[in-house]
Design an enzyme around this catalytic site. Structure first.
Site, PDB file in Angstrom:
ATOM      1  N   HIS A  14     -35.806 -41.520 -15.742  1.00 48.98           N
ATOM      2  CA  HIS A  14     -35.194 -42.846 -15.499  1.00 48.98           C
ATOM      3  C   HIS A  14     -34.354 -43.225 -16.717  1.00 48.98           C
ATOM      4  O   HIS A  14     -34.862 -43.808 -17.679  1.00 48.98           O
ATOM      5  CB  HIS A  14     -36.302 -43.871 -15.228  1.00 48.98           C
ATOM      6  CG  HIS A  14     -35.793 -45.230 -14.840  1.00 48.98           C
ATOM      7  ND1 HIS A  14     -36.531 -46.137 -14.122  1.00 48.98           N
ATOM      8  CD2 HIS A  14     -34.612 -45.861 -15.081  1.00 48.98           C
ATOM      9  CE1 HIS A  14     -35.837 -47.236 -13.933  1.00 48.98           C
ATOM     10  NE2 HIS A  14     -34.656 -47.094 -14.531  1.00 48.98           N
ATOM     11  N   HIS A  16     -30.194 -44.427 -17.490  1.00 50.27           N
ATOM     12  CA  HIS A  16     -28.818 -44.700 -17.042  1.00 50.27           C
ATOM     13  C   HIS A  16     -27.880 -44.234 -18.151  1.00 50.27           C
ATOM     14  O   HIS A  16     -27.962 -44.749 -19.274  1.00 50.27           O
ATOM     15  CB  HIS A  16     -28.628 -46.189 -16.781  1.00 50.27           C
ATOM     16  CG  HIS A  16     -29.581 -46.741 -15.769  1.00 50.27           C
ATOM     17  ND1 HIS A  16     -29.261 -46.874 -14.438  1.00 50.27           N
ATOM     18  CD2 HIS A  16     -30.880 -47.160 -15.890  1.00 50.27           C
ATOM     19  CE1 HIS A  16     -30.301 -47.372 -13.782  1.00 50.27           C
ATOM     20  NE2 HIS A  16     -31.301 -47.540 -14.644  1.00 50.27           N
ATOM     21  N   HIS A 194     -34.695 -48.093  -7.479  1.00 49.48           N
ATOM     22  CA  HIS A 194     -35.333 -49.123  -8.290  1.00 49.48           C
ATOM     23  C   HIS A 194     -36.007 -50.107  -7.320  1.00 49.48           C
ATOM     24  O   HIS A 194     -35.368 -50.588  -6.383  1.00 49.48           O
ATOM     25  CB  HIS A 194     -34.309 -49.901  -9.106  1.00 49.48           C
ATOM     26  CG  HIS A 194     -33.788 -49.182 -10.323  1.00 49.48           C
ATOM     27  ND1 HIS A 194     -33.282 -47.915 -10.274  1.00 49.48           N
ATOM     28  CD2 HIS A 194     -33.704 -49.581 -11.615  1.00 49.48           C
ATOM     29  CE1 HIS A 194     -32.897 -47.560 -11.494  1.00 49.48           C
ATOM     30  NE2 HIS A 194     -33.139 -48.553 -12.330  1.00 49.48           N
ATOM     31  N   GLU A 197     -39.222 -54.046  -9.921  1.00 48.85           N
ATOM     32  CA  GLU A 197     -38.961 -54.299 -11.351  1.00 48.85           C
ATOM     33  C   GLU A 197     -39.066 -55.816 -11.542  1.00 48.85           C
ATOM     34  O   GLU A 197     -40.008 -56.307 -12.121  1.00 48.85           O
ATOM     35  CB  GLU A 197     -37.564 -53.783 -11.734  1.00 48.85           C
ATOM     36  CG  GLU A 197     -37.191 -54.066 -13.193  1.00 48.85           C
ATOM     37  CD  GLU A 197     -35.738 -53.679 -13.535  1.00 48.85           C
ATOM     38  OE1 GLU A 197     -34.913 -53.497 -12.627  1.00 48.85           O
ATOM     39  OE2 GLU A 197     -35.450 -53.588 -14.759  1.00 48.85           O
ATOM     40  N   ASP A 275     -34.766 -45.941 -19.685  1.00 45.21           N
ATOM     41  CA  ASP A 275     -33.901 -46.841 -18.900  1.00 45.21           C
ATOM     42  C   ASP A 275     -32.502 -46.981 -19.535  1.00 45.21           C
ATOM     43  O   ASP A 275     -31.581 -46.273 -19.131  1.00 45.21           O
ATOM     44  CB  ASP A 275     -34.583 -48.212 -18.722  1.00 45.21           C
ATOM     45  CG  ASP A 275     -34.110 -48.963 -17.498  1.00 45.21           C
ATOM     46  OD1 ASP A 275     -33.332 -48.414 -16.703  1.00 45.21           O
ATOM     47  OD2 ASP A 275     -34.529 -50.127 -17.318  1.00 45.21           O
ATOM     48  N   ASP A 276     -32.365 -47.914 -20.492  1.00 44.01           N
ATOM     49  CA  ASP A 276     -31.073 -48.156 -21.151  1.00 44.01           C
ATOM     50  C   ASP A 276     -31.323 -48.227 -22.659  1.00 44.01           C
ATOM     51  O   ASP A 276     -31.288 -49.319 -23.260  1.00 44.01           O
ATOM     52  CB  ASP A 276     -30.470 -49.471 -20.641  1.00 44.01           C
ATOM     53  CG  ASP A 276     -30.295 -49.462 -19.134  1.00 44.01           C
ATOM     54  OD1 ASP A 276     -29.365 -48.797 -18.648  1.00 44.01           O
ATOM     55  OD2 ASP A 276     -31.124 -50.099 -18.437  1.00 44.01           O
TER      56      ASP A 276
END
Ligand code: ADE
Ligand code: ZN
Length: 334
Positions: A14, A16, A194, A197, A275-276
């Site tokens: 996961h 991005h 997703h 969340e 994630d980010d």
């Protein structure tokens, strides 16, 4: 614990790519493409990364992606991420990219895919990191726009393994994309989404039943529904959890309140991901370390999380077995 976290082979499921754009590279690309940034320094950018929810973050994230214009930009973005994988002992990664963030600005989808996949290929050859790419639809856009993105992407189908669903969860439930996900499956692609969340456990149920997903991205809302937790255990459905993201975006007020280890101990196949990472304070090992610091994660829990990351990946069995043997050689089963 830190040494063990570094050494243990891990998959990241996961991530991005646009969320791995560090402020330093943002400045470099802005200069290269003669774009004026609304920030004067890297420090000023980092200071702006205070978010009260997912939308707060997404507004900055989409704006920052404007510096990505050419194939070389997408290559450099992806390559920088792969170097972080190497530093963290990530042996396999399945990153997302959001084509609509770029095609909406007039960039050809081929430019995006070629830049990313050339870097992923170099990552395999030069760093020994295997990867599968996932094309993610922006759920705040329409079903029609998702269909047209899928159509434009299909000529490059050999370069990605699955489609996903990201962006603003509230107001854009999985059912909005039931037909486009069916078309993607028909084209031979796998599906992930997703769900749970910021949204409710019902979004997880619907991603499973309507989108036929192989994994749920985030999924931390599952603990709201004990029946759902039992289902996830029974069906071995993976959740790709992102602890630092969840605290940065206020899904949990503090890491000590995070439910990932609770889910793990109940037998849910949870994994740890970043994630980010350019926005949330760390790559995958920083996420494992945060669990060690705030939740006293044990060696046995670390071992199971690393095993889950490999078995929840799309890697073929024999490659999984090679990584699992290395995990066993580092932390033996108790
Ligand atoms: N896009 C990038 N990061 C995301 C997240 N955490 N949730 C939804 N969409 C995203
Ligand atoms: Zn995400």
């Amino acid at each position: 614990m830190q040494q063990l976290i570094n050494a243990i082979p891990k998959a990241e499921l996961h991530l991005h790519l646009e969320g791995s754009l560090e402020p330093e590279l943002m400045f470099e690309l802005a200069k290269r493409n003669q774009i004026e940034l609304p920030f004067k320094s890297v420090e000023e950018i980092r200071a702006a990364y205070e978010f009260s929810n997912l939308q707060d973050f997404l507004d900055i994230y989409y704006q920052a992606a404007d510096v990505l214009r050419t194939e070389a930009d997408f290559y450099d973005l992806t390559w920088a991420y792969l170097l972080r994988c190497q530093a963290d002992g990530v042996v396999h990664t399945e990153p997302f990219f959001d084509p609509q963030t770029h095609t909406e600005r007039g960039i050809d989808i081929g430019t995006v895919i070629k830049g990313i996949t050339r870097a992923l290929k170099d990552g395999e050859l030069q760093l020994g990191i295997s990867s599968y790419l996932i094309l993610s639809f922006l759920r705040h856009l329409s079903e029609e726009e998702a269909f047209s993105t899928l159509r434009d992407a299909l000529p490059y189908k050999e370069h990605f393994i699955a489609v996903g669903l990201d962006s603003s969860e509230l107001g854009h439930p999985p059912e909005k994309f039931e037909r486009v996900f069916a078309a993607a499956r028909e084209a031979g692609l796998r599906t992930v989404a997703h769900a749970g969340e910021e949204g409710p456990a019902d979004n997880i149920w619907n991603a499973i039943s309507l989108l036929n997903v192989c994994r749920i991205d985030h999924g931390v809302a599952a603990t709201q529904d004990p029946q759902l937790v039992s289902y996830l255990v029974q069906h071995r459905t993976p959740l790709t959890v992102c602890p630092l993201s969840n605290t940065k975006l206020k899904v949990f007020a503090d890491m000590s309140e995070h439910n990932i280890l609770q889910l793990l101990d109940k037998g849910v196949r949870v994994t740890v991901n970043s994630d980010d990472p350019a926005y949330f304070g760390g790559y995958v090992n920083a996420n494992y370390q945060a669990l060690a610091d705030a939740l006293n994660m044990t060696d046995a829990q670390l071992r199971q999380l690393a095993i889950n990351s490999i078995t929840a990946s799309f890697l073929p069995g024999e490659q999984q077995a090679r990584h699992l043997a290395k995990i066993d050689s580092l932390i033996s089963p108790t």
